[in-house]
Motif scaffolding. Structure first.
Motif, PDB file in Angstrom:
ATOM      1  N   UNK A 181       0.683  -1.023   0.437  1.00 35.91           N
ATOM      2  CA  UNK A 181      -0.747   0.347   0.265  1.00 35.91           C
ATOM      3  C   UNK A 181       0.727   1.267   0.497  1.00 35.91           C
ATOM      4  N   UNK A 182       1.802   1.190  -0.312  1.00 35.20           N
ATOM      5  CA  UNK A 182       2.613   2.446  -0.007  1.00 35.20           C
ATOM      6  C   UNK A 182       2.353   3.579  -1.658  1.00 35.20           C
ATOM      7  N   UNK A 183       2.175   4.457  -1.653  1.00 34.13           N
ATOM      8  CA  UNK A 183       2.094   5.697  -2.381  1.00 34.13           C
ATOM      9  C   UNK A 183       3.237   6.209  -2.367  1.00 34.13           C
ATOM     10  N   UNK A 184       4.141   6.423  -1.880  1.00 31.61           N
ATOM     11  CA  UNK A 184       5.187   8.082  -1.793  1.00 31.61           C
ATOM     12  C   UNK A 184       6.075   7.154  -1.313  1.00 31.61           C
ATOM     13  N   UNK A 185       7.412   7.115  -2.047  1.00 29.66           N
ATOM     14  CA  UNK A 185       8.651   7.234  -1.495  1.00 29.66           C
ATOM     15  C   UNK A 185       9.328   8.124  -1.555  1.00 29.66           C
ATOM     16  N   UNK A 186      10.275   9.202  -0.068  1.00 29.68           N
ATOM     17  CA  UNK A 186      10.538   9.451   0.397  1.00 29.68           C
ATOM     18  C   UNK A 186      12.024   9.757   0.459  1.00 29.68           C
ATOM     19  N   UNK A 187      13.256   9.921  -0.013  1.00 30.97           N
ATOM     20  CA  UNK A 187      15.051  10.605   0.396  1.00 30.97           C
ATOM     21  C   UNK A 187      15.286  11.669   0.854  1.00 30.97           C
ATOM     22  N   UNK A 188      15.991  11.480   1.320  1.00 34.85           N
ATOM     23  CA  UNK A 188      16.972  13.014   1.413  1.00 34.85           C
ATOM     24  C   UNK A 188      18.110  13.028   0.101  1.00 34.85           C
TER      25      UNK A 188
END
Length: 179
Positions: free
Chosen positions: A43-50
């Motif tokens: 169910x993950x929709x957004x993947x974030x990194x720096x």
């Protein structure tokens, strides 16, 4: 259920990786791909990194590949401060600029250039508040800069529901690349 996933881990130099064609990168990317795919299917929709060197940049490349099968997934780079990476060498700045063009969202928590460590702490708090899960390429027995994020995640887990999966050195060691 997690809808926003934070990905982080070792910087390339912490793993002794100094060239883009190092065979260790393929193994790390394979492990990332398996775990990210699992999160997406959950169910993950957004993947974030720096946008840091190493694991975070490789994760951005992996997510771009996965978008062929999961076009609904979005990814973003959220820097701790304005002008992040501006002190990197030209080649690394160009690589970061290319990655910024591939993602769906780019911003920074602090809209000022680096001033002090509080910007890094505020960034960490922000990223953990905006995500429900983290995937770290990190082995607690082999500390690196990721130890600070890992400690913050463990504290967040004590306070509530936050999922964290680690890709450790045993998992990397046991991963093979099909020729």
């Amino acid at each position: 259920m997690a809808t926003n996933l934070l990905i982080s881990g070792y910087r390339s130099f912490e793993l002794g990786i100094f060239k883009d064609d190092d065979p260790k990168i393929a193994i790390i990317k394979k492990c990332l791909k398996e775990e990210i795919k699992s999160y997406i299917e959950e169910g993950v929709k957004w993947i974030l990194t720096t946008g840091q060197f190493g694991v975070e940049q490789w994760a951005i490349e992996v997510v771009e590949e996965l978008k062929a099968d999961y076009p609904e997934v979005k990814q973003g780079i959220i820097f701790p401060f304005l002008e992040f990476g501006s002190n990197w060498n030209e080649n690394n700045q160009m690589k970061l600029a290319q990655l910024k063009k591939t993602v769906d969202f780019v911003d920074s928590v602090s809209h000022q250039p680096y001033k002090d460590p509080s910007q890094l702490k505020n960034h960490q708090v922000f990223m953990l508040d905006k995500t429900q899960a983290a995937l770290l390429v990190y082995d607690p027995e082999n500390e690196g800069k990721t130890k600070w994020l890992h400690k913050a995640i463990l504290k967040k887990q004590d306070d509530g529901n936050y999922d964290c999966r680690l890709i450790d050195f045993d998992q990397l060691q046991n991963t093979t690349i099909d020729e």
